[in-house]
Design an enzyme around this catalytic site. Structure first.
Site, short mmCIF file in Angstrom:
data_model
loop_
_atom_site.label_atom_id
_atom_site.label_comp_id
_atom_site.label_asym_id
_atom_site.label_seq_id
_atom_site.Cartn_x
_atom_site.Cartn_y
_atom_site.Cartn_z
N GLY A 112 -15.20 19.89 49.02
CA GLY A 112 -16.95 19.82 48.91
C GLY A 112 -16.91 21.53 49.66
O GLY A 112 -17.43 21.85 48.64
N THR A 133 -8.63 17.30 54.88
CA THR A 133 -9.00 15.88 55.29
C THR A 133 -7.81 14.45 55.25
O THR A 133 -7.07 14.04 54.84
CB THR A 133 -9.58 15.49 54.05
OG1 THR A 133 -10.41 14.10 53.81
CG2 THR A 133 -8.74 15.64 52.41
N ASP A 135 -8.56 12.02 54.22
CA ASP A 135 -8.19 11.35 52.84
C ASP A 135 -7.44 11.40 52.18
O ASP A 135 -7.28 10.45 50.85
CB ASP A 135 -9.89 11.49 51.83
CG ASP A 135 -11.24 11.10 52.66
OD1 ASP A 135 -12.06 11.39 52.39
OD2 ASP A 135 -10.89 10.47 53.62
N ARG A 170 -5.37 -16.22 61.40
CA ARG A 170 -6.22 -15.44 60.60
C ARG A 170 -5.59 -14.94 59.52
O ARG A 170 -4.55 -13.91 60.32
CB ARG A 170 -7.09 -14.77 61.93
CG ARG A 170 -7.93 -15.68 62.89
CD ARG A 170 -8.41 -15.50 63.77
NE ARG A 170 -10.14 -15.95 64.47
CZ ARG A 170 -10.26 -15.45 65.99
NH1 ARG A 170 -9.77 -15.05 65.99
NH2 ARG A 170 -11.15 -16.65 66.14
N MET A 177 -10.81 4.45 56.37
CA MET A 177 -11.75 5.35 55.74
C MET A 177 -10.85 6.22 54.20
O MET A 177 -9.53 4.94 53.95
CB MET A 177 -12.11 6.74 56.62
CG MET A 177 -12.78 6.44 57.38
SD MET A 177 -13.31 7.81 58.49
CE MET A 177 -15.06 6.87 59.04
N GLU A 230 -11.57 1.72 52.11
CA GLU A 230 -13.91 2.24 51.88
C GLU A 230 -13.97 1.72 50.70
O GLU A 230 -14.89 0.95 50.56
CB GLU A 230 -14.18 2.89 52.87
CG GLU A 230 -13.88 4.37 52.78
CD GLU A 230 -14.27 5.19 53.59
OE1 GLU A 230 -15.82 4.66 54.36
OE2 GLU A 230 -14.28 6.45 53.64
N ARG A 296 -10.79 9.77 62.60
CA ARG A 296 -10.37 11.28 62.73
C ARG A 296 -10.41 11.58 63.83
O ARG A 296 -10.48 13.34 64.49
CB ARG A 296 -11.99 11.49 62.12
CG ARG A 296 -11.92 11.09 61.02
CD ARG A 296 -13.10 12.33 59.69
NE ARG A 296 -14.31 12.63 60.63
CZ ARG A 296 -15.12 12.46 60.20
NH1 ARG A 296 -15.89 11.55 58.56
NH2 ARG A 296 -16.36 13.02 60.85
#
Ligand code: F6P
Length: 369
Positions: A112, A133, A135, A170, A177, A230, A296
């Site tokens: 962005g 980022t 990401d 389990r 993220m 996510e 983060r």
């Protein structure tokens, strides 16, 4: 007259931002005798003309600091929330650039931010950007700073989940993220030895995931770790979105419909819903951990400090050479300035034939496909 350079940080915060600010600032001050000011809270601070001098004192001791000393926001120059409405504040931002007699503006951010910087470049400002980022989804760069730190945090989380999953026999689902890219889940899933890795790029069949977990259970491994991005979705949801996407604005409407349906049926989010499905399909107890903003937080890794400093000092060199309208991309051990016009509007997602995916499959990791 010394040149004056502005710096801002925009979008989600990330480890390494302060290391980058330090690399840019120290090089500009020490090597090129320039002056540096920071704008507070991204493009909003530039619109409101909130600044902070980045002198050698301000730049000292920030290499290891998480977050950003300048603050950040997700506000866009051309759609800035002002008095409850989104307004185009580009002119005010350009005016403030001129008022400070800036010779260049450095924008540190993700996809962005690259787009916002390109918008200001088209208004005639000298802009230059760095890819930031967790990401790792900024196009045209080998890697973005922030990713390596988040990778380490996510991997440690998977390591820790192994002991509790093993003790209780389990399924532990860990939501990571990454926005719409799977780099964090893929990298941490491999590094942490997750048995299942679910990423947005490979829509999953929950029955195949359950079958892989049951095969492990029948082999005596009564626990499984699922690393889920996510943005990962099932094949059914992917089909519904594709169908909707055939109409203009259809995908957005379909996503809204799905969210409303989920809320009305009190249906949990993707990862919680998957955990419930896996418990029903396998008979094994299933639990969810959402790692969230821990990815983060805190001090940047050594890798991110190195990367952010490399990119930051290279940015200062390019400013001195009068190179603008570019992002300082990581390329191997070096850097490469790439035209902003080639960066904006793209997202770096995981290619389906990426060698990391092949490597994970070689150690029997299930991708739900
Ligand atoms: O872009 C970084 C990121 O952490 C994404 O992984 C995540 O989806 C998003 O930011 C969260 O946004 P916010 O910080 O605005 O909640």
């Amino acid at each position: 007259m010394s040149k004056m350079i502005g710096i801002l940080t925009s979008g989600g915060d990330s480890p390494g931002l302060n290391a980058a600010i330090r690399g840019i600032g120290k090089a500009l001050l020490g090597r090129y005798g320039m002056k540096v000011i920071g704008f507070r809270d991204g493009f909003r601070g530039m619109m409101e003309n909130r600044t902070q001098l980045l002198d050698s004192e301000a730049l000292s001791g920030i290499l290891t600091l998480g977050g950003t000393i300048l603050g950040t926001s997700r506000d866009k120059p051309y759609a800035m929330p002002v008095a409850g409405k989104l307004r185009d504040m580009t002119e005010v931002i350009v005016d403030n650039y001129r008022k400070h007699h800036l010779d260049a503006l450095v924008c540190l951010g993700g996809g962005g931010t690259q787009k916002n910087a390109y918008h200001l470049m088209k208004q005639g400002l000298n802009v230059i950007t760095l890819p930031k980022t967790i990401d790792n989804d900024v196009a045209m760069t080998d890697v973005s700073f922030g990713y390596d730190t988040a990778l380490g945090i996510a991997t440690e989380a998977i390591d820790r989940l192994h002991s509790t999953a093993h003790s209780h026999h389990r399924i532990l689902v860990l939501e990571l993220m990454g926005n719409k890219a799977g780099w964090l889940a893929l990298g941490a899933g491999i590094a942490g030895g997750a048995d299942v890795i679910l990423i947005p790029e490979i829509p999953y069949d929950v029955k195949k995931v359950a079958a892989a977990i049951l095969r492990r259970s029948h082999r005596g491994q009564g626990f499984s770790i699922v690393a889920m991005a996510e943005g990962a979705i099932s094949q059914q949801v992917a089909t519904e979105l594709d169908e909707a996407g055939k109409n203009k604005g259809g995908k957005k409407k379909e996503k809204k419909r799905q969210a409303e349906e989920r809320a009305s049926n009190n249906k949990p989010g993707n990862s919680q819903f998957l955990a419930q499905q896996l418990e029903e399909l396998t008979g094994l107890e299933s639990r969810l951990t959402i790692l969230g903003y821990l990815q983060r937080g805190g001090t940047p890794s050594a890798g991110d400090r190195l990367l952010a400093t490399r990119l930051g000092t290279a940015c200062a060199d390019l400013i001195n050479d009068g190179v603008f309208g570019v992002m300082v991309a990581a390329r191997g051990d070096g850097v490469e300035p790439v035209a902003l016009k080639d960066v904006v509007g793209k997202r770096r997602t995981v290619p389906l034939d990426h060698c990391w995916i092949e490597s994970a499959r070689s150690v029997h990791t299930c991708f739900g496909d």
